[in-house]
Scaffold this active site. Structure first.
Site, PDB file in Angstrom:
ATOM      1  N   GLY A  24      -5.318  39.950  79.128  1.00  0.00           N
ATOM      2  CA  GLY A  24      -4.346  39.064  78.496  1.00  0.00           C
ATOM      3  C   GLY A  24      -3.619  38.257  79.544  1.00  0.00           C
ATOM      4  O   GLY A  24      -3.835  38.414  80.752  1.00  0.00           O
ATOM      5  N   GLY A  26       0.326  35.899  80.296  1.00  0.00           N
ATOM      6  CA  GLY A  26       1.660  35.492  79.885  1.00  0.00           C
ATOM      7  C   GLY A  26       2.070  34.254  80.638  1.00  0.00           C
ATOM      8  O   GLY A  26       1.253  33.607  81.306  1.00  0.00           O
ATOM      9  N   GLY A  27       3.349  33.927  80.555  1.00  0.00           N
ATOM     10  CA  GLY A  27       3.830  32.727  81.221  1.00  0.00           C
ATOM     11  C   GLY A  27       3.753  32.817  82.739  1.00  0.00           C
ATOM     12  O   GLY A  27       3.575  31.814  83.424  1.00  0.00           O
ATOM     13  N   MET A  28       3.878  34.023  83.292  1.00  0.00           N
ATOM     14  CA  MET A  28       3.921  34.179  84.746  1.00  0.00           C
ATOM     15  C   MET A  28       2.653  34.753  85.346  1.00  0.00           C
ATOM     16  O   MET A  28       2.390  34.561  86.527  1.00  0.00           O
ATOM     17  CB  MET A  28       5.097  35.082  85.144  1.00  0.00           C
ATOM     18  CG  MET A  28       6.453  34.469  84.912  1.00  0.00           C
ATOM     19  SD  MET A  28       7.760  35.510  85.588  1.00  0.00           S
ATOM     20  CE  MET A  28       7.320  35.532  87.332  1.00  0.00           C
ATOM     21  N   GLY A  29       1.869  35.479  84.559  1.00  0.00           N
ATOM     22  CA  GLY A  29       0.743  36.154  85.172  1.00  0.00           C
ATOM     23  C   GLY A  29      -0.441  36.358  84.265  1.00  0.00           C
ATOM     24  O   GLY A  29      -0.407  36.054  83.072  1.00  0.00           O
ATOM     25  N   GLN A  30      -1.489  36.886  84.875  1.00  0.00           N
ATOM     26  CA  GLN A  30      -2.729  37.220  84.201  1.00  0.00           C
ATOM     27  C   GLN A  30      -2.965  38.714  84.373  1.00  0.00           C
ATOM     28  O   GLN A  30      -2.695  39.268  85.445  1.00  0.00           O
ATOM     29  CB  GLN A  30      -3.891  36.430  84.821  1.00  0.00           C
ATOM     30  CG  GLN A  30      -5.245  36.756  84.257  1.00  0.00           C
ATOM     31  CD  GLN A  30      -5.433  36.154  82.885  1.00  0.00           C
ATOM     32  OE1 GLN A  30      -5.162  34.975  82.657  1.00  0.00           O
ATOM     33  NE2 GLN A  30      -5.886  36.962  81.941  1.00  0.00           N
ATOM     34  N   VAL A  31      -3.454  39.364  83.321  1.00  0.00           N
ATOM     35  CA  VAL A  31      -3.742  40.795  83.392  1.00  0.00           C
ATOM     36  C   VAL A  31      -5.245  41.001  83.260  1.00  0.00           C
ATOM     37  O   VAL A  31      -5.874  40.475  82.334  1.00  0.00           O
ATOM     38  CB  VAL A  31      -2.999  41.580  82.300  1.00  0.00           C
ATOM     39  CG1 VAL A  31      -3.270  43.071  82.447  1.00  0.00           C
ATOM     40  CG2 VAL A  31      -1.499  41.314  82.369  1.00  0.00           C
ATOM     41  N   LYS A  45      -2.176  43.394  87.052  1.00  0.00           N
ATOM     42  CA  LYS A  45      -1.352  42.227  86.736  1.00  0.00           C
ATOM     43  C   LYS A  45      -1.180  41.376  87.985  1.00  0.00           C
ATOM     44  O   LYS A  45      -0.767  41.881  89.037  1.00  0.00           O
ATOM     45  CB  LYS A  45       0.010  42.690  86.216  1.00  0.00           C
ATOM     46  CG  LYS A  45       0.949  41.571  85.814  1.00  0.00           C
ATOM     47  CD  LYS A  45       2.240  42.167  85.247  1.00  0.00           C
ATOM     48  CE  LYS A  45       3.235  41.113  84.834  1.00  0.00           C
ATOM     49  NZ  LYS A  45       4.472  41.709  84.281  1.00  0.00           N
ATOM     50  N   ASP A 138      12.788  44.771  76.744  1.00  0.00           N
ATOM     51  CA  ASP A 138      11.818  43.890  76.087  1.00  0.00           C
ATOM     52  C   ASP A 138      10.815  44.701  75.269  1.00  0.00           C
ATOM     53  O   ASP A 138       9.627  44.415  75.264  1.00  0.00           O
ATOM     54  CB  ASP A 138      11.081  43.034  77.122  1.00  0.00           C
ATOM     55  CG  ASP A 138      10.357  41.855  76.483  1.00  0.00           C
ATOM     56  OD1 ASP A 138      10.813  41.385  75.414  1.00  0.00           O
ATOM     57  OD2 ASP A 138       9.339  41.398  77.039  1.00  0.00           O
TER      58      ASP A 138
END
Length: 432
Positions: A24, A26-31, A45, A138
């Protein structure tokens, strides 16, 4: 978790971990799904090169320090990390299973009994986090992974020490997931207390039980107003009656009015035991329900049942997962209801409100599904041969044939007649 192939721009290896696919982003990173030199699977991550700066490195280093601090069976453990690398990265335990948001959107809400099991399990896990003086900040359906050994909490990127009023975000900026955020966090109050995680857990349990979050709006400003307005109460539509008091208290506007995580565990336990089960049994049912292989899961979902069919009553020692007083359908049947989507990490997008995909819209009468075939055969061969810790704790679900599921063969009248005939035939041929 679902993985997709690596793209040409993805690295083949990070920090000694071979990358096998994408999990997956997100705005800051890739997993990524990675594998250690010793063959250990890991979720790796990596911060995107476009957002690597001193602030993102500092926040990433804080996440690593927090992961080194937290512990417990419900936390995805840190394996390795490097915040000073050209592309900062961290590797955590890989949990084989979907997140709660995807599971509910795909298969519908969980039965009330399993929601209580989920609540007790996650609340206990948060208790260990809070003992370290930390807050998750979160918690949301996407950050609960439904693994083969039970649910686990992930993503401590926004976690902070409870007593700290420091922030790595700009002034007047609120970071988090709006629909799962308590009013005090949305208002930017500091310092926050453990009550923020209790509220967020309440939103998670509401979503698990109904497929929707307490507040929904297409405009983020309207959403923030709904969350922070004391006069706007959470939407508990579709919540099983036995869960309403617990979720109402967890979603209280005032932080001091919410229960502690320990009290959440105790209330979930009391509600489970009121249905004649132990909490450990309910936890095994939750794992069995959510860890079913994809090719088998559809056959475990409830099927339409003729209104004229009258299912047999369950044995007192193994109650059906139905809310007290609900005579129209089993709680397991609630898994066929449609689910609303969950917003992505950090920022709200338009809420998904997809119509039900497949499950019947009319309430279904309660049904019982046959037990595992091997378990039936074992019990026929030896009536005393049961698995008290597992086989009897699996949720009874309807089979996909469209007919009412039969009870275990050893309880049926036909089986009793057959057994009697065999005994009589054997007696006429016996030499004694």
């Amino acid at each position: 978790m679902q993985t997709t192939p690596l793209s040409p721009e993805d690295p083949a290896r990070i920090g000694g971990f071979e990358l096998l696919g994408r999990i997956g982003q997100g705005g800051m990173g890739q997993v990524y799904l990675g594998e250690s030199p010793g063959g250990e699977p890991a979720a790796v991550k990596v911060i995107k090169p476009s957002v690597v700066d001193s602030t993102s490195r500092l926040r990433f280093a804080q996440e690593i320090d927090i992961l080194k601090t937290v512990w417990g069976a419900r936390i995805a453990q840190l394996l390795d990390a490097d915040a000073d690398a050209e592309q900062p990265w961290l590797a955590t335990e890989y949990v084989e299973g979907p997140d709660l948001g995807k599971h509910v959107m795909t298969h519908g809400p969980l039965p009330a009994l399993l929601v209580l099991s989920l609540g007790a399990t996650i609340a206990e896990g948060l208790g260990y986090v809070h003992k370290q003086g930390l807050l998750h900040r979160d918690l949301k359906p996407a950050n609960i992974l439904l693994g083969p050994n039970g649910p686990k909490i992930i993503d401590f990127g926004l976690a902070v020490f409870a007593a700290s009023s420091a922030s790595l975000t700009a002034a007047n900026t609120v970071v988090g997931t709006p629909s799962c955020m308590p009013p005090e966090q949305a208002n930017g109050e500091k310092p926050l207390t453990s009550a923020v995680d209790v509220y967020a857990l309440g939103t998670v349990l509401l979503f698990a039980a109904t497929g929707h979050l307490p507040y929904r709006a297409s405009n983020i400003h309207v959403l923030f107003h709904m969350v922070t307005d004391p006069a706007t109460t959470p939407d508990l539509t579709g919540t099983p009656p036995e869960l309403v008091p617990l979720l109402t208290s967890m979603l209280s506007h005032q932080a001091q009015a919410r229960p502690t995580v320990g009290e959440v565990v105790q209330q979930c336990r009391a509600l489970v035991e009121a249905q004649g089960l132990k909490l450990a049994q309910a936890r095994r049912r939750l794992t069995t329900y959510t860890a079913a292989p994809p090719e088998e899961f559809l056959t475990l979902l409830p099927a339409p049942v003729s209104q004229s069919a009258v299912p047999p009553a369950p044995a007192p020692s193994d109650p059906v997962d139905a809310p007290p007083g609900d005579g129209t359908r089993s709680a397991v049947a609630q898994a066929g209801e449609s689910a609303a989507g969950v917003e992505p990490t950090l920022f709200l997008t338009s809420p998904h409100q997809a119509p039900p995909a497949g499950p019947p819209s009319q309430p279904e009468p309660p049904v019982l599904a046959p037990q595992n075939t091997q378990s039936i055969q074992d019990e026929q061969d030896d009536p005393d041969k049961k698995d008290p810790g597992h086989a009897q704790d699996v949720p009874r679900r309807a089979c996909g044939t469209g007919r009412p599921a039969a009870r275990s063969l050893r309880h049926s009248a036909q089986a009793k007649r057959t057994a009697q005939q065999l005994r009589e035939a054997y007696a006429t041929r016996a030499a004694f």
